[in-house]
Design a protein around this motif. Structure first.
Motif, PDB file in Angstrom:
ATOM      1  N   LYS A   1       0.828  -1.201   0.000  1.00 57.26           N
ATOM      2  CA  LYS A   1       0.000   0.000   0.000  1.00 57.26           C
ATOM      3  C   LYS A   1       0.869   1.260   0.000  1.00 57.26           C
ATOM      4  O   LYS A   1       1.995   1.254   0.487  1.00 57.26           O
ATOM      5  N   LYS A   2       0.344   2.328  -0.558  1.00 61.59           N
ATOM      6  CA  LYS A   2       1.047   3.618  -0.601  1.00 61.59           C
ATOM      7  C   LYS A   2       1.021   4.229   0.791  1.00 61.59           C
ATOM      8  O   LYS A   2      -0.012   4.289   1.434  1.00 61.59           O
ATOM      9  N   ILE A   3       2.182   4.666   1.265  1.00 58.16           N
ATOM     10  CA  ILE A   3       2.275   5.276   2.585  1.00 58.16           C
ATOM     11  C   ILE A   3       2.346   6.783   2.406  1.00 58.16           C
ATOM     12  O   ILE A   3       3.066   7.285   1.541  1.00 58.16           O
ATOM     13  N   ASP A   4       1.587   7.487   3.212  1.00 58.77           N
ATOM     14  CA  ASP A   4       1.534   8.941   3.182  1.00 58.77           C
ATOM     15  C   ASP A   4       2.953   9.520   3.262  1.00 58.77           C
ATOM     16  O   ASP A   4       3.771   9.083   4.067  1.00 58.77           O
ATOM     17  N   ASP A   5       3.230  10.514   2.428  1.00 63.39           N
ATOM     18  CA  ASP A   5       4.544  11.168   2.414  1.00 63.39           C
ATOM     19  C   ASP A   5       4.934  11.720   3.782  1.00 63.39           C
ATOM     20  O   ASP A   5       6.117  11.852   4.089  1.00 63.39           O
ATOM     21  N   TYR A   6       3.945  12.055   4.594  1.00 63.90           N
ATOM     22  CA  TYR A   6       4.196  12.543   5.956  1.00 63.90           C
ATOM     23  C   TYR A   6       5.059  11.539   6.729  1.00 63.90           C
ATOM     24  O   TYR A   6       6.037  11.915   7.377  1.00 63.90           O
ATOM     25  N   TYR A   7       4.730  10.256   6.628  1.00 66.09           N
ATOM     26  CA  TYR A   7       5.467   9.221   7.352  1.00 66.09           C
ATOM     27  C   TYR A   7       6.840   8.964   6.741  1.00 66.09           C
ATOM     28  O   TYR A   7       7.786   8.645   7.451  1.00 66.09           O
TER      29      TYR A   7
ATOM     30  N   THR B   1       8.675  11.301   5.359  1.00 63.45           N
ATOM     31  CA  THR B   1       9.459  12.434   5.864  1.00 63.45           C
ATOM     32  C   THR B   1       9.842  12.223   7.319  1.00 63.45           C
ATOM     33  O   THR B   1      11.001  12.419   7.700  1.00 63.45           O
TER      34      THR B   1
ATOM     35  N   TRP C   1      13.509   3.414   1.815  1.00 59.33           N
ATOM     36  CA  TRP C   1      13.364   4.865   1.599  1.00 59.33           C
ATOM     37  C   TRP C   1      14.722   5.547   1.671  1.00 59.33           C
ATOM     38  O   TRP C   1      15.021   6.427   0.879  1.00 59.33           O
TER      39      TRP C   1
END
Length: 100
Positions: free
Chosen positions: A3-9, A11, A40
């Motif tokens: 699943k795609k993880i929010d860019d917030y996490y 960062t 990442w």
């Protein structure tokens, strides 16, 4: 594909990595697999600076605990600090230079 993880996490994970936390510590804090965090770091070509002369520590606080901590000026002197939001809590990352 996962699943795609929010860019917030993404960062947050990279910030914590740069502060010297291990992949497994980051996994425990933000709930994203240490393997994903490692990927990442590779994907974004993040280079961690050498942390020879200081050791970062971290603590998770709720809002009222953080306010109490910040009231004590002695805890704020002589150290670098970053406060970052983690959901409904806050993480305080602090580093002090090693004393000879």
């Amino acid at each position: 594909m996962g699943k795609k993880i929010d860019d917030y996490y993404v960062t947050k994970a990279l910030q914590l990595y740069l502060e010297g936390l291990s992949f497994r510590k980051i996994e425990r804090i933000i709930g994203v697999s240490h393997v994903t965090v490692s990927n990442w770091v590779k994907e974004f070509k993040i280079k961690k600076p050498s942390h020879k002369d200081y050791h970062p520590t971290y603590k998770i606080y709720n809002h009222s605990e953080l306010i109490e901590y910040l009231k004590n000026k002695d805890q704020l002197s002589g150290a670098g600090m970053i406060i970052t939001e983690l959901g409904d809590k806050f993480m305080l990352i602090k580093w002090e230079r090693f004393k000879d």
